[in-house]
Design a protein around this motif. Structure first.
Motif, PDB file in Angstrom:
ATOM      1  N   SER A 104      65.468  45.706  69.260  1.00 44.60           N
ATOM      2  CA  SER A 104      64.617  44.578  68.864  1.00 44.60           C
ATOM      3  C   SER A 104      65.237  43.775  67.730  1.00 44.60           C
ATOM      4  CB  SER A 104      63.232  45.080  68.456  1.00 44.60           C
ATOM      5  OG  SER A 104      63.308  45.837  67.267  1.00 44.60           O
TER       6      SER A 104
ATOM      7  N   ASP B 132      62.781  42.791  78.799  1.00 46.95           N
ATOM      8  CA  ASP B 132      62.425  41.969  77.640  1.00 46.95           C
ATOM      9  C   ASP B 132      62.445  40.501  78.050  1.00 46.95           C
ATOM     10  OD1 ASP B 132      62.120  40.700  75.226  1.00 46.95           O
ATOM     11  OD2 ASP B 132      63.422  42.068  74.122  1.00 46.95           O
TER      12      ASP B 132
ATOM     13  N   GLY C   9      63.921  48.998  72.510  1.00 51.23           N
ATOM     14  CA  GLY C   9      63.788  48.230  73.731  1.00 51.23           C
ATOM     15  C   GLY C   9      63.229  49.028  74.894  1.00 51.23           C
TER      16      GLY C   9
ATOM     17  N   SER D 108      56.486  41.261  74.596  1.00 53.69           N
ATOM     18  CA  SER D 108      57.914  41.352  74.886  1.00 53.69           C
ATOM     19  C   SER D 108      58.161  41.431  76.387  1.00 53.69           C
ATOM     20  CB  SER D 108      58.522  42.580  74.198  1.00 53.69           C
ATOM     21  OG  SER D 108      58.425  42.467  72.791  1.00 53.69           O
TER      22      SER D 108
END
Length: 959
Positions: free
Chosen positions: A877, A915, A698, A739
């Motif tokens: 993720s 995100d 992330g 993302s």
């Protein structure tokens, strides 16, 4: 040959040029030039048949019928004839590429029995010069020159060297028959007895009119040493020994740039060149005695050197002759130099080694060199050249041993030469990479006009994996009046640098241009042409492995065979075998080639074989063998001191660490590689792996930073970023940007990825576009692109697995659960044996999502639990998708409070990582305000409007 002129004609006239048929002279308005017989015969053939295409094969048949000669002889003869004709007439001979030559004179040919009056002055001057030359023709001690004192006949030699060596005296009387006979005999040696030498010695007359620069005060000097290679000669080894010994001395001097014979034939290059022609012969009437000759053209003057003695005395003769030539060419460096210490028998064997080295056949050099060193253990030059060959073959320990002995035996030498020898010693040792670079950097800084230092330094930069620095050095090299060999060498280095940086289109373009140059230059450049074709083949393989072996491999191998280079021919065939699409029996052929390589001491191919085996194992999904072969290759590279290959292999192994979920080990490997100053194409792969690991966690901004660092490898002058390996970076960048909710930038990255002519970037780009269209809300377009992505070819098992998992994930979100289930069912048995925990977990997460879309939450929880056990705790993720399923499961069970708690935690982490895709899916889970620290309705709408991600909600989970 039938001629248009009568048999009693003595002179021909073509434009302003008179051809003297009796004495083989070309008489122009300003000078008269004698031409060797073979060159003269070629000119007469052209004169008799003008405006006709003369094929190379036809000329060989008519001029060298029944004689075995090298193919380069014709090119040399044509070059010499053009020089004899002069600058204003050389274009009378037109080269027809791949065909031959056409003689195109400006007017008709005339003939006479008497010399035309207009040519009288030049002819008289020429005859006077001939008389002077004949009177001066008697060989002196070692040097023919009235203005130079005779050099004492003192020869440095071993205590075991012969005591009796005959050198011709400086002054001879023609009044006695014996003196006259000796003079005639020696003139014969310079003429018919050394016919090959005479062929090139015409350069003396041809170059007298060139703008020679005086030797005094000259900062740099261009020289060439040419040994006549006459297959019919009984003693060519003596001239070869002198050529190698003298060339080493001259090339070791920082102010000397040594040109090749091919450079001379190609023309161009420096305006001032000192040329030394060498030959040797067995005395026609004195069995067992050998004469060695040197003819020096320097500063517009000609000097002759000559020694003779018994066969056993030849090495000492050569040593003496080399010292006298050095005293003439570079008097400031006439000493100190080491003594040439070997026997005549060893010298004969050394000639084979020297010929193999001329062809750069390193296996043959190593084989013959080992024999020479055993026969002549104190012959330092043979050890130096043997070390060079062993290093090329990756026998680093043996190369170091020979090199250390060579430095010790090649003493004493001038101080500058000693510095170069130390730099060579460091360059041979793979564990002294940094010191070698510093040593050559110092030499280049001190002697910036020494081309050999520049090229060696650039080669070392490439070996150290620093192609960008090599490009900077190449750009800084002067290119004014450079010899053709230097230009080609620079192009080859430049092509290698581009290839190492992943700029395969640019590598191919440079190699293609160099190949054309070498093809146009003709047979004398066969090795260089083969090198360029091999570079083209490697670029093809890197860029399109799905096509199998490039046809350029076979063509390069054929040319290497023609040039006598078995080492590179084997290398080319091995690469062709290695890159061919797998077929039954292909591995057996590779084993045979590998056995030949090992027999020749070629350890480099062992490393290549292991890497090839690893690639093949990876392609078929055999992860265990793939990993084992890479580890073996690393051990071989480590033993050879090949730091560059060790780094390359470490980058490849990094992918396995990430896929296996061994993030801590991956972090340690990344830290080591970060300090390695990666500049090759491996930095792209390294950047991809770092970005993927960061994205898994992330850390999207960290991922973008890694991709930025990788792209900085390309030079400022490079082309657009849609070529070469940068395509893969663009695809990964698009995933990260999606993302983050930056759809316009992601679309641009995908466009660059899709346009790249590189491997299977198209399939990856199409899948990324499908995801983008789903996020933006165009489901119809997303489905069409997903279908296209599934049909696109992908190479390698790991690539296919990753690609299919991505297809199944998008299919689930588009409501095509059946397709997703089929894919996961297909992948499960393939992934299980690999140990790739992240890939297996990704498939389990996908199955959990697919089960949830069917309302089978019990099965969804089973798959989710399996995934939780496989992935590291910070694999954001994957874990974020599991957390979303957990919150949705709670809501479906009516546990709104539990759903709110899980959603709040997920929402907070998504905002911390930036995100947006995950945050929008959390928004779809519960109404605004139901989650702690939630966005209000206006903020939610603003986020959708700002990003354009209208399809990012978790509606795919609604029943």
């Amino acid at each position: 040959m039938t001629t248009p002129w009568p048999a009693d004609a003595c002179y021909l006239q073509q434009d302003d040029l008179i051809v003297d048929l009796r004495y083989r002279r070309l008489i122009g308005p300003d000078q008269s030039v004698e031409v060797p017989q073979r060159v003269f015969d070629l000119f007469l053939l052209f004169l008799s048949e003008p405006h006709k295409l003369h094929s190379r094969s036809g000329l060989f048949e008519r001029l060298w019928s029944g004689t075995i000669v090298e193919d380069t002889n014709l090119s040399q003869n044509v070059w010499l004839l053009r020089k004899a004709l002069g600058e204003s007439r050389k274009n009378w001979i037109r080269t027809v590429a791949k065909s031959g030559y056409v003689f195109e004179p400006p007017g008709p040919l005339r003939w006479f029995q008497q010399l035309p009056p207009a040519a009288g002055v030049a002819a008289a001057a020429g005859e006077a010069a001939s008389v002077v030359a004949e009177r001066a023709d008697a060989p002196q001690i070692l040097l023919e020159s009235a203005d130079v004192q005779a050099v004492p006949a003192v020869i440095a030699r071993e205590p075991t060297a012969p005591d009796r060596i005959v050198l011709h005296e400086s002054v001879q009387s023609d009044s006695t028959p014996s003196a006259s006979a000796r003079s005639l005999k020696r003139r014969y040696r310079w003429g018919a007895g050394a016919a090959g030498l005479a062929l090139l010695c015409v350069v003396a007359a041809l170059l007298l009119g060139r703008p020679w620069q005086g030797a005094a005060g000259r900062a740099e000097r261009s020289m060439a040493v040419v040994a006549m290679r006459d297959p019919s000669a009984a003693t060519p080894w003596a001239a070869t020994l002198l050529e190698q010994w003298l060339s080493w001395k001259l090339d070791s001097l920082p102010e000397v740039n040594l040109l090749t014979e091919s450079d001379l034939a190609a023309g161009g290059g420096p305006a001032s060149v000192d040329v030394v022609f060498l030959s040797s012969e067995r005395m026609p009437d004195e069995a067992g005695r050998i004469a060695v000759y040197a003819r020096v053209l320097q500063d517009g003057k000609e000097r002759r050197f000559e020694v003779e003695g018994d066969r056993s005395e030849v090495p000492a003769l050569v040593d003496s002759l080399s010292r006298q030539v050095m005293a003439r060419l570079v008097p400031e460096h006439k000493q100190p130099w080491p003594v040439l210490q070997l026997s005549a028998q060893a010298a004969e064997r050394y000639a084979r080694m020297a010929e193999a080295r001329r062809q750069r056949d390193w296996m043959a050099v190593a084989k013959n060199g080992a024999e020479v060193v055993e026969m002549a253990p104190r012959f330092g030059l043979a050890r130096l050249q043997l070390a060079e060959a062993q290093a090329e073959l990756y026998n680093s320990a043996a190369a170091n041993e020979q090199m250390q002995a060579a430095v010790r035996l090649l003493a004493p030498v001038p101080a500058d030469v000693a510095a170069q020898l130390q730099a060579q010693r460091l360059a041979i040792d793979p564990f002294s990479e940094r010191n070698a670079l510093e040593a050559y950097s110092a030499l280049v800084e001190r002697y910036p006009r020494k081309t050999a230092y520049q090229l060696e330094h650039i080669g070392l930069l490439l070996s150290a994996g620093r192609p960008k620095d090599a490009q900077v050095r190449l750009a800084a090299m002067p290119n004014v009046r450079e010899p053709v060999s230097v230009r080609i060498a620079k192009d080859q280095l430049r092509a290698d640098a581009y290839r190492m940086m992943g700029e395969l289109d640019r590598s191919r373009a440079v190699a293609t241009a160099a190949e054309k140059i070498t093809r146009d230059l003709g047979p004398g450049w066969t090795l260089e042409r083969a090198d360029t074709l091999l570079t083209l083949a490697i670029a093809d393989t890197y860029q399109h492995p799905e096509r199998g072996a490039s046809p350029w491999y076979s063509k390069a191998a054929e040319l290497y065979d023609q040039a006598g280079n078995s080492t590179r021919a084997l290398h080319s065939r091995f690469l062709a075998q290695m890159t061919a699409l797998p077929q039954p029996g292909s591995d057996a052929g590779m084993d045979e080639l590998l056995a030949r390589a090992r027999a020749g001491g070629y350890r480099r191919l062992e490393l290549i074989a292991l890497m090839a085996s690893a690639t093949r194992a990876s392609g078929r999904g055999d992860v265990v063998t793939h990993r084992a072969r890479l580890q073996q290759a690393y051990a071989v590279a480590e033993a050879a001191g090949d730091v560059h290959s060790m780094r390359q292999i470490s980058v490849i192994l990094l992918s396995g660490l990430i896929q296996s979920g061994r993030f801590a080990e991956a972090d340690a490997s990344i830290a080591r590689l970060r300090d390695a100053d990666l500049q090759t194409g491996a930095v792209y792969l390294y950047g991809q792996h770092v970005a993927r690991l960061a994205s898994l966690r992330g850390r999207y901004r960290e991922a973008l930073s890694a991709l930025d660092d990788a792209e900085k490898l390309q030079s400022d002058a490079a082309g657009p970023a849609d070529t070469g390996m940068r395509a893969s970076l663009s695809c990964i960048r698009a995933d990260v940007l999606l993302s983050l909710g930056r759809l316009p930038e992601a679309r641009q990255s995908l466009a660059r990825c899709a346009k790249a002519n590189y491997r299977f970037a198209g399939a990856t780009a199409t899948l990324g576009e499908s995801r983008l269209e789903w996020l933006s809300g165009d489901r119809t377009r997303a489905v069409a692109l997903l279908d296209e992505a599934q049909k696109a070819p992908v190479m390698g098992a790991i690539g296919k697995w990753t690609h299919l998992i991505g297809i199944a994930e998008i299919a689930t979100r588009l409501g095509d659960g059946d397709r997703a289930e089929r894919i996961y069912a297909q992948l499960r048995p393939q992934l299980q044996p690999t140990g790739y925990a992240v890939l297996i977990a990704a498939a389990r997460v996908g199955q959990a999502e697919s089960a949830a879309t069917r309302g089978d939450w019990a099965q969804s929880r089973v798959h989710a639990a399996e995934a939780h056990q496989l992935i590291p705790g910070d694999a954001w993720s994957l874990r974020s998708r599991l957390d979303l399923l957990e919150a949705w499961d709670a809501r479906e069970r009516g546990d709104l409070a539990g759903a709110a708690v899980a959603a709040a935690k997920l929402h907070q982490q998504a905002r911390r990582f930036g995100d947006v895709a995950t945050e929008l899916q959390v928004h779809r889970l519960l109404p605004a305000g139901a989650i702690q620290n939630d966005c209000d309705a206006a903020q939610r709408e603003a986020l959708v409007a700002r990003t354009g991600m209208r399809g990012a909600g978790a509606g795919w989970l609604d029943p």
